[in-house]
Design a protein around this motif. Structure first.
Motif, PDB file in Angstrom:
ATOM      1  N   ALA A  94      55.225 -19.083  32.757  1.00 57.02           N
ATOM      2  CA  ALA A  94      55.399 -18.340  31.269  1.00 57.02           C
ATOM      3  C   ALA A  94      54.576 -17.177  31.591  1.00 57.02           C
ATOM      4  CB  ALA A  94      55.034 -19.237  30.187  1.00 57.02           C
ATOM      5  N   ARG A  95      55.151 -16.083  30.968  1.00 59.79           N
ATOM      6  CA  ARG A  95      54.516 -14.728  31.168  1.00 59.79           C
ATOM      7  C   ARG A  95      53.791 -14.495  29.693  1.00 59.79           C
ATOM      8  NH1 ARG A  95      57.015  -9.601  33.637  1.00 59.79           N
ATOM      9  NH2 ARG A  95      56.973 -10.967  35.516  1.00 59.79           N
ATOM     10  N   ARG A  96      52.725 -13.793  29.837  1.00 60.27           N
ATOM     11  CA  ARG A  96      52.066 -13.603  28.397  1.00 60.27           C
ATOM     12  C   ARG A  96      52.560 -12.267  27.615  1.00 60.27           C
ATOM     13  NH1 ARG A  96      45.696 -14.864  30.165  1.00 60.27           N
ATOM     14  NH2 ARG A  96      46.408 -13.663  31.946  1.00 60.27           N
ATOM     15  N   SER A  97      52.203 -12.327  26.695  1.00 59.95           N
ATOM     16  CA  SER A  97      52.617 -10.916  25.898  1.00 59.95           C
ATOM     17  C   SER A  97      51.531  -9.807  26.120  1.00 59.95           C
ATOM     18  CB  SER A  97      52.800 -11.097  24.336  1.00 59.95           C
ATOM     19  OG  SER A  97      51.578 -11.212  23.732  1.00 59.95           O
ATOM     20  N   SER A  98      51.576  -8.553  25.909  1.00 59.29           N
ATOM     21  CA  SER A  98      50.808  -7.454  26.009  1.00 59.29           C
ATOM     22  C   SER A  98      49.481  -7.722  25.197  1.00 59.29           C
ATOM     23  CB  SER A  98      51.247  -6.195  25.837  1.00 59.29           C
ATOM     24  OG  SER A  98      50.355  -5.365  25.764  1.00 59.29           O
ATOM     25  N   ALA A  99      49.582  -8.437  24.065  1.00 62.11           N
ATOM     26  CA  ALA A  99      48.500  -8.449  23.075  1.00 62.11           C
ATOM     27  C   ALA A  99      47.697  -9.710  23.404  1.00 62.11           C
ATOM     28  CB  ALA A  99      49.226  -8.666  21.619  1.00 62.11           C
ATOM     29  N   ALA A 152      43.951  -9.595  24.660  1.00 62.39           N
ATOM     30  CA  ALA A 152      42.788 -10.446  23.790  1.00 62.39           C
ATOM     31  C   ALA A 152      42.129 -11.272  24.781  1.00 62.39           C
ATOM     32  CB  ALA A 152      43.630 -11.219  22.795  1.00 62.39           C
ATOM     33  N   THR A 153      42.705 -11.700  25.708  1.00 60.65           N
ATOM     34  CA  THR A 153      42.224 -12.787  26.870  1.00 60.65           C
ATOM     35  C   THR A 153      41.036 -11.871  27.555  1.00 60.65           C
ATOM     36  OG1 THR A 153      44.004 -13.893  27.082  1.00 60.65           O
ATOM     37  CG2 THR A 153      42.353 -14.287  28.741  1.00 60.65           C
ATOM     38  N   ILE A 154      41.420 -10.680  28.120  1.00 58.01           N
ATOM     39  CA  ILE A 154      40.567  -9.869  28.910  1.00 58.01           C
ATOM     40  C   ILE A 154      39.384  -9.410  27.894  1.00 58.01           C
ATOM     41  CG2 ILE A 154      40.387  -7.496  29.708  1.00 58.01           C
ATOM     42  CD1 ILE A 154      43.321  -7.577  30.482  1.00 58.01           C
ATOM     43  N   LEU A 155      39.547  -9.021  26.610  1.00 57.53           N
ATOM     44  CA  LEU A 155      38.478  -8.718  25.781  1.00 57.53           C
ATOM     45  C   LEU A 155      37.205  -9.672  25.601  1.00 57.53           C
ATOM     46  CD1 LEU A 155      37.789  -5.900  24.571  1.00 57.53           C
ATOM     47  CD2 LEU A 155      38.859  -6.919  22.336  1.00 57.53           C
ATOM     48  N   ALA A 156      38.076 -11.137  25.406  1.00 62.24           N
ATOM     49  CA  ALA A 156      37.166 -12.132  25.379  1.00 62.24           C
ATOM     50  C   ALA A 156      36.364 -12.459  26.589  1.00 62.24           C
ATOM     51  CB  ALA A 156      37.902 -13.190  25.018  1.00 62.24           C
ATOM     52  N   ALA A 157      36.889 -12.375  27.730  1.00 67.26           N
ATOM     53  CA  ALA A 157      36.147 -12.364  28.877  1.00 67.26           C
ATOM     54  C   ALA A 157      35.095 -11.292  28.884  1.00 67.26           C
ATOM     55  CB  ALA A 157      37.279 -12.253  30.206  1.00 67.26           C
ATOM     56  N   PRO A 164      42.654  -7.302  38.551  1.00 63.81           N
ATOM     57  CA  PRO A 164      41.456  -5.959  38.114  1.00 63.81           C
ATOM     58  C   PRO A 164      42.515  -4.882  37.436  1.00 63.81           C
ATOM     59  CG  PRO A 164      40.816  -6.924  40.100  1.00 63.81           C
ATOM     60  CD  PRO A 164      42.191  -7.662  39.650  1.00 63.81           C
ATOM     61  N   SER A 165      43.418  -4.580  38.112  1.00 60.92           N
ATOM     62  CA  SER A 165      44.120  -3.345  37.741  1.00 60.92           C
ATOM     63  C   SER A 165      44.892  -3.465  36.359  1.00 60.92           C
ATOM     64  CB  SER A 165      45.243  -3.119  38.645  1.00 60.92           C
ATOM     65  OG  SER A 165      46.424  -4.175  38.547  1.00 60.92           O
ATOM     66  N   MET A 166      44.855  -4.626  35.740  1.00 58.62           N
ATOM     67  CA  MET A 166      45.626  -4.683  34.507  1.00 58.62           C
ATOM     68  C   MET A 166      44.550  -4.219  33.501  1.00 58.62           C
ATOM     69  SD  MET A 166      48.486  -5.641  34.709  1.00 58.62           S
ATOM     70  CE  MET A 166      49.010  -6.256  33.000  1.00 58.62           C
ATOM     71  N   VAL A 167      43.192  -4.425  33.797  1.00 65.39           N
ATOM     72  CA  VAL A 167      42.199  -4.009  33.005  1.00 65.39           C
ATOM     73  C   VAL A 167      42.112  -2.546  32.715  1.00 65.39           C
ATOM     74  CG1 VAL A 167      39.695  -4.183  32.654  1.00 65.39           C
ATOM     75  CG2 VAL A 167      40.927  -6.290  33.574  1.00 65.39           C
ATOM     76  N   MET A 168      42.297  -2.019  33.801  1.00 62.22           N
ATOM     77  CA  MET A 168      42.398  -0.434  33.756  1.00 62.22           C
ATOM     78  C   MET A 168      43.721  -0.232  32.834  1.00 62.22           C
ATOM     79  SD  MET A 168      39.794  -0.102  35.399  1.00 62.22           S
ATOM     80  CE  MET A 168      39.901   1.419  35.796  1.00 62.22           C
ATOM     81  N   ARG A 169      44.742  -0.980  33.127  1.00 55.74           N
ATOM     82  CA  ARG A 169      46.036  -0.569  32.490  1.00 55.74           C
ATOM     83  C   ARG A 169      45.631  -0.584  30.821  1.00 55.74           C
ATOM     84  NH1 ARG A 169      51.111  -0.740  35.308  1.00 55.74           N
ATOM     85  NH2 ARG A 169      51.662  -2.813  34.930  1.00 55.74           N
ATOM     86  N   TYR A 170      44.977  -1.339  30.189  1.00 51.33           N
ATOM     87  CA  TYR A 170      44.879  -1.691  28.900  1.00 51.33           C
ATOM     88  C   TYR A 170      43.686  -1.055  28.212  1.00 51.33           C
ATOM     89  CZ  TYR A 170      48.265  -5.417  29.005  1.00 51.33           C
ATOM     90  OH  TYR A 170      49.736  -6.175  29.175  1.00 51.33           O
ATOM     91  N   PHE A 171      42.745  -0.578  29.195  1.00 45.92           N
ATOM     92  CA  PHE A 171      41.471  -0.282  28.617  1.00 45.92           C
ATOM     93  C   PHE A 171      40.912   0.967  29.026  1.00 45.92           C
ATOM     94  CE2 PHE A 171      41.209  -4.627  27.462  1.00 45.92           C
ATOM     95  CZ  PHE A 171      41.040  -4.634  26.093  1.00 45.92           C
ATOM     96  N   GLY A 172      41.899   1.481  30.065  1.00 46.86           N
ATOM     97  CA  GLY A 172      41.749   2.888  30.784  1.00 46.86           C
ATOM     98  C   GLY A 172      40.590   2.983  31.802  1.00 46.86           C
ATOM     99  N   ASN A 173      39.471   2.564  31.513  1.00 48.23           N
ATOM    100  CA  ASN A 173      38.233   2.566  32.537  1.00 48.23           C
ATOM    101  C   ASN A 173      37.210   1.587  32.045  1.00 48.23           C
ATOM    102  OD1 ASN A 173      36.928   4.138  30.593  1.00 48.23           O
ATOM    103  ND2 ASN A 173      37.211   5.602  31.885  1.00 48.23           N
ATOM    104  N   LYS A 174      36.325   1.223  32.674  1.00 49.08           N
ATOM    105  CA  LYS A 174      35.209   0.342  32.408  1.00 49.08           C
ATOM    106  C   LYS A 174      34.437   0.680  31.121  1.00 49.08           C
ATOM    107  CE  LYS A 174      31.155  -2.182  34.172  1.00 49.08           C
ATOM    108  NZ  LYS A 174      30.311  -2.503  35.320  1.00 49.08           N
ATOM    109  N   GLU A 175      34.233   2.047  30.801  1.00 50.64           N
ATOM    110  CA  GLU A 175      33.539   2.317  29.382  1.00 50.64           C
ATOM    111  C   GLU A 175      34.426   2.115  28.480  1.00 50.64           C
ATOM    112  OE1 GLU A 175      31.628   6.095  29.864  1.00 50.64           O
ATOM    113  OE2 GLU A 175      31.685   6.510  27.863  1.00 50.64           O
ATOM    114  N   GLY A 176      35.826   2.400  28.532  1.00 52.94           N
ATOM    115  CA  GLY A 176      36.732   2.114  27.571  1.00 52.94           C
ATOM    116  C   GLY A 176      36.517   0.360  27.071  1.00 52.94           C
ATOM    117  N   LEU A 177      36.553  -0.407  28.217  1.00 53.99           N
ATOM    118  CA  LEU A 177      36.562  -1.775  28.003  1.00 53.99           C
ATOM    119  C   LEU A 177      35.276  -2.256  27.492  1.00 53.99           C
ATOM    120  CD1 LEU A 177      37.520  -4.566  28.628  1.00 53.99           C
ATOM    121  CD2 LEU A 177      36.264  -4.733  30.843  1.00 53.99           C
ATOM    122  N   PHE A 178      34.171  -1.588  27.510  1.00 54.80           N
ATOM    123  CA  PHE A 178      32.749  -1.994  27.075  1.00 54.80           C
ATOM    124  C   PHE A 178      32.899  -1.312  25.671  1.00 54.80           C
ATOM    125  CE2 PHE A 178      29.058   0.159  25.316  1.00 54.80           C
ATOM    126  CZ  PHE A 178      27.979  -0.983  25.249  1.00 54.80           C
TER     127      PHE A 178
END
Lengths: 182, 182
Positions: A2-7, A11-16, A42-56
DNA sequence: AGTGTAGGCCAACGTCTGTTGACTTTCGGA
DNA sequence: TCCGAAAGTCAACAGACGTTGGCCTACACT
């Protein structure tokens, strides 16, 4: 599979990310590790948050949820504040994220100043009308609150980590009370 | 080109390391940068200190030089301690090194616990004979002292950085006094 | 049934890091 | 004068990191 939705994924990435940043600080929390925790590339993190600073930035966003201490009986301000921060530290990883990272990252320090100015300062100013004195009082309060958080949750110094909630409130309450109202 | 002695070079490296570790923390203070500051090849650092952790250990070694507060008039313990720590923070980079790095490195935390146990605990125990209570008192004291150092020297929060020495002693003195003797 | 698109994966890049080993230069003592 | 040890340089390694672009694949809609 099963494939997850974008949201969901976001959220999963953000929690981690919150967990890793809180536990290891900015530098040691690698995007690769965060992605592995979230069971994602790892490339999905970049897709959703741009770069490491954005994720932070996304991970370090939080709300102190301060009560309106000016509405309380004046002699309960200190203990109420002590108890509130104690609970807040233990339920919101965002605060730990910011404390751990602020020590090495100027971006995080700026964010911390901003949160102080936006969330803590207004509350203090309702207790202490004079702006200059309010800044002094707020400064003193923040040293004791961050000092406790640092020793208890980050450094885990044994005598401090061993304290019960009631002990902390009993000892820090009067200190905060004096810093704010004496 | 005049050649330096072994001891001179070692001291030069150590001074550069202390500055870098204090300013940037463990991870961001690179051996290459430290070596460049000391005008030396990075491999010399390894020769003299084994590895990065060895260099850090040497850089984070310091002495609190605590006075014997038990010999003072009992009501001056708090202010004396406040003033002593204030001066100590500003004259010894080693303390900043340890605070900055302890947040991200478990090795540094262990070193901090050790310094507390070896240098602070004995002094407190002369004021508070009961060992369990002494640990409690020491824990409280350290939260306020490290909290002030964190906000003032590491985070440089404006209201805290703006405080004068006298203001800090006046406000923190009674807090420490209460934590130790009330 | 066909197709566009959003979610996801893979392999690779350039860079920086700690660390190593071999080589060169200086200098004091026999 | 010679020589060996000490001080210093150089180049390279292996691994980890953030980041990128191309490719696959399942699903919703026509």
């Amino acid at each position: 599979m099963a494939r997850r939705s974008s949201a969901e994924t976001k959220a999963t990435i953000l929690a981690a990310a919150r967990e890793r940043f809180a536990a290891e600080g900015y530098d040691r929390a690698t995007i690769r590790a965060i992605a592995a925790d979230a069971a994602i590339d790892p490339s999905m993190v970049m897709r959703y948050f741009g770069n490491k600073e954005g994720l932070f930035t996304a991970a370090a966003d939080f709300d102190l949820r301060l009560p309106d201490v000016a509405a309380l009986p004046r002699d309960q301000v200190g203990t109420t504040l002590a108890r509130h921060f104690l609970l807040r530290w233990e339920e919101d990883e965002g605060m730990m994220v910011l404390l751990r990272t602020a020590v090495t990252s100027e971006v995080a320090v700026e964010r911390m100043r901003q949160i102080m100015a936006e969330q803590l300062a207004p509350v203090v100013r309702r207790l202490v009308p004079d702006p200059e004195e309010a800044a002094l009082r707020m400064g003193l309060v923040i040293t004791q609150i961050l000092g406790m958080a640092l020793c208890r949750y980050v450094l885990r110094l044994p005598p401090v980590a061993a304290l019960t909630h009631d002990q902390i409130v009993t000892w820090l309450g009067p200190t905060l009370q004096r810093y704010l109202t004496a």
